[in-house]
Write a protein that holds these residues in place. Structure first.
Motif, PDB file in Angstrom:
ATOM      1  N   VAL A 355      48.776  31.968  40.699  1.00  0.00           N
ATOM      2  CA  VAL A 355      47.481  32.552  40.351  1.00  0.00           C
ATOM      3  C   VAL A 355      46.723  32.850  41.635  1.00  0.00           C
ATOM      4  N   ARG A 356      45.836  33.854  41.526  1.00  0.00           N
ATOM      5  CA  ARG A 356      44.899  34.115  42.629  1.00  0.00           C
ATOM      6  C   ARG A 356      43.514  33.694  42.166  1.00  0.00           C
ATOM      7  N   VAL A 357      42.829  32.926  43.020  1.00  0.00           N
ATOM      8  CA  VAL A 357      41.511  32.388  42.705  1.00  0.00           C
ATOM      9  C   VAL A 357      40.459  33.084  43.547  1.00  0.00           C
ATOM     10  N   ARG A 358      39.373  33.458  42.907  1.00  0.00           N
ATOM     11  CA  ARG A 358      38.241  34.047  43.627  1.00  0.00           C
ATOM     12  C   ARG A 358      36.948  33.642  42.939  1.00  0.00           C
ATOM     13  N   ALA A 359      36.046  33.072  43.712  1.00  0.00           N
ATOM     14  CA  ALA A 359      34.720  32.702  43.216  1.00  0.00           C
ATOM     15  C   ALA A 359      34.785  31.837  41.958  1.00  0.00           C
ATOM     16  N   GLY A 360      35.703  30.881  41.961  1.00  0.00           N
ATOM     17  CA  GLY A 360      35.797  29.942  40.859  1.00  0.00           C
ATOM     18  C   GLY A 360      36.490  30.467  39.621  1.00  0.00           C
ATOM     19  N   GLU A 361      37.148  31.619  39.727  1.00  0.00           N
ATOM     20  CA  GLU A 361      37.865  32.192  38.599  1.00  0.00           C
ATOM     21  C   GLU A 361      39.301  32.529  38.991  1.00  0.00           C
ATOM     22  N   ILE A 362      40.195  32.504  38.003  1.00  0.00           N
ATOM     23  CA  ILE A 362      41.529  33.068  38.185  1.00  0.00           C
ATOM     24  C   ILE A 362      41.422  34.561  37.920  1.00  0.00           C
ATOM     25  N   VAL A 363      41.745  35.371  38.928  1.00  0.00           N
ATOM     26  CA  VAL A 363      41.594  36.826  38.790  1.00  0.00           C
ATOM     27  C   VAL A 363      42.931  37.534  38.678  1.00  0.00           C
ATOM     28  N   ALA A 364      44.040  36.834  38.915  1.00  0.00           N
ATOM     29  CA  ALA A 364      45.362  37.432  38.754  1.00  0.00           C
ATOM     30  C   ALA A 364      46.367  36.320  38.543  1.00  0.00           C
ATOM     31  N   ARG A 365      47.426  36.607  37.788  1.00  0.00           N
ATOM     32  CA  ARG A 365      48.466  35.624  37.569  1.00  0.00           C
ATOM     33  C   ARG A 365      49.808  36.316  37.413  1.00  0.00           C
ATOM     34  N   ALA A 366      50.877  35.551  37.645  1.00  0.00           N
ATOM     35  CA  ALA A 366      52.240  36.051  37.457  1.00  0.00           C
ATOM     36  C   ALA A 366      53.140  34.870  37.152  1.00  0.00           C
ATOM     37  N   ASP A 367      54.214  35.126  36.429  1.00  0.00           N
ATOM     38  CA  ASP A 367      55.171  34.087  36.062  1.00  0.00           C
ATOM     39  C   ASP A 367      56.583  34.604  36.305  1.00  0.00           C
ATOM     40  N   GLY A 368      57.483  33.702  36.677  1.00  0.00           N
ATOM     41  CA  GLY A 368      58.881  34.053  36.870  1.00  0.00           C
ATOM     42  C   GLY A 368      59.204  34.378  38.309  1.00  0.00           C
ATOM     43  N   ARG A 369      60.437  34.839  38.523  1.00  0.00           N
ATOM     44  CA  ARG A 369      60.900  35.134  39.880  1.00  0.00           C
ATOM     45  C   ARG A 369      59.961  36.092  40.591  1.00  0.00           C
ATOM     46  N   GLY A 370      59.585  35.741  41.819  1.00  0.00           N
ATOM     47  CA  GLY A 370      58.706  36.585  42.617  1.00  0.00           C
ATOM     48  C   GLY A 370      57.233  36.451  42.286  1.00  0.00           C
ATOM     49  N   ALA A 371      56.845  35.435  41.490  1.00  0.00           N
ATOM     50  CA  ALA A 371      55.449  35.299  41.068  1.00  0.00           C
ATOM     51  C   ALA A 371      54.511  35.120  42.252  1.00  0.00           C
ATOM     52  N   GLY A 372      54.874  34.262  43.189  1.00  0.00           N
ATOM     53  CA  GLY A 372      54.012  34.020  44.340  1.00  0.00           C
ATOM     54  C   GLY A 372      53.810  35.273  45.167  1.00  0.00           C
ATOM     55  N   HIS A 373      54.873  36.024  45.381  1.00  0.00           N
ATOM     56  CA  HIS A 373      54.788  37.264  46.148  1.00  0.00           C
ATOM     57  C   HIS A 373      53.912  38.278  45.426  1.00  0.00           C
TER      58      HIS A 373
END
Length: 383
Positions: A355-373
């Motif tokens: 997940v990407r966090v900004r200003a106390g919120e999750i603003v993007a997410r991904a699951d599975g291979r390559g999620a972090g990238h």
């Protein structure tokens, strides 16, 4: 007469078991050690031992983890300083006596790390069992697929941590990947350790350290280009609450990891630790990248990760000044609290989410291979 609380009694029992187990393992080795003898040494019942440690392997790993230098014991940099962020310049020296100065050349950095690592080599008078404890190795400890797979993954994580430290020690060479070099150094050092355990006194550790220095001259044509990344599912823009647990320690710095800060949080199972580099390489300047490690087996596989990550981090804190520590935070999420905050259900060894966090919120997410990238590639100011 002072009455102990239930927690105090548990802590005292656990300490007694660890002390007795350390003596038993040092005298007889892991294979020949017996839980009954450990219980007798601790003046406890067999059930009391198993109530704290579910298996002999879990107890052995706990003894090894207990032998590590605790973060904040003087081996780390000055407390209270800012946590490092990926993409920030590698500037800022340590406080006097807090950590050695960053070597100015790559070979010096390799030599400094090797000298710290080689301090664990067994001494000539050590028994075989004592030598194994001193080496803090896990060779032969796991004979199942899960344990061997986790050991391979955590070794790749060790190489990433060392590689990032080597990359950061020279600001003008930050874009040069050093992970393959780190893998080669760890191969040499672990080989020297295994030989020292089976043939005490053979070989000169100073020669090994010099050999590590000479590895700096190899042209390994190192590059990061995993073939699956172009096919990874893109991150999804969301607006969700972010309420992370407070106070989990960062295994690298020893300080509390501020998970409320903006950045990328990758939740990786112990079977997917190699994917940590994907988030690190895709991170934008100023991003904080946190890897939260989860497992379905915290007593054994979780302790293995804690042992190896803690051992590597301790070496890095002693060999490099804080300005060259890996631009990454590592949290062992044994109770799954970070994963739950990130919306990951049923975290296990094969988990890969971010997940990407900004200003106390999750603003993007991904699951599975390559999620972090996928998540780290997104500009956090535009989602």
């Amino acid at each position: 007469m002072v009455r102990l609380t239930r927690v105090q009694r548990q802590e005292r029992t656990r300490a007694a078991v660890l002390d007795a187990a350390r003596t038993e393992f040092a005298e007889r080795g892991y294979a020949d050690a017996k839980i009954d003898r450990i219980a007798e040494r601790a003046e406890l019942t067999r059930g009391a031992v198993y109530s704290n440690f579910p298996s002999k392997r879990a107890l052995y790993l706990a003894v090894l983890v207990d032998s590590l230098d605790a973060p904040g014991d003087g081996t780390a940099g000055p407390p209270g300083g800012p946590a490092p962020t990926w993409g920030a310049p590698a500037t800022g020296a340590a406080e006097p006596d807090a950590a050695p100065a960053v070597p100015t050349e790559l070979d010096g950095a390799l030599g400094a790390f090797a000298r710290v690592w080689l301090e664990r080599l067994p001494l000539l008078g050590d028994s075989p069992a004592g030598a194994e404890l001193r080496l803090r190795g896990a060779a032969g400890l796991f004979d199942d697929e899960r344990g061997r797979g986790a050991l391979a993954q955590v070794t790749w994580l060790e190489a990433l941590l060392l590689g990032l430290a080597l990359e950061a020690h020279a600001p003008d060479a930050r874009r040069v990947r050093r992970v393959r070099l780190a893998e080669l150094v760890l191969t040499l050092l672990n080989g020297a350790g295994r030989l020292a355990g089976t043939a005490p006194g053979f070989g000169d550790p100073f020669d090994v350290a010099r050999a590590c220095r000479h590895l700096a001259g190899l042209d390994l044509d190192d590059a990061f280009d995993p073939p699956h990344l172009p096919f990874a599912v893109p991150a999804t823009a969301v607006r969700e609450g972010w309420e992370p647990p407070g106070g989990p320690p960062d295994e690298i710095t020893g300080r509390p990891a501020d998970l409320g800060a903006d950045g990328v949080v990758a939740v990786l199972g112990t079977g997917r630790l190699r994917a940590a580099e994907e988030a690190v390489r895709a991170a934008r300047p100023g991003d904080r990248v946190t890897v939260a490690v989860v497992t379905a087996d915290p007593a054994e596989v979780g302790r293995l990760v804690r042992l190896r990550a803690g051992d590597m981090s301790g070496c890095l804190r002693r060999a490099f000044a804080p300005g060259a520590w890996p631009r990454l935070r590592l949290v062992l999420d044994e109770d799954g609290a970070v994963a739950a905050a990130a919306g990951v259900t049923g975290p296990g060894d094969d988990t890969e989410a971010a997940v990407r966090v900004r200003a106390g919120e999750i603003v993007a997410r991904a699951d599975g291979r390559g999620a972090g990238h996928a998540v780290a590639s997104i500009d956090g100011t535009r989602v």
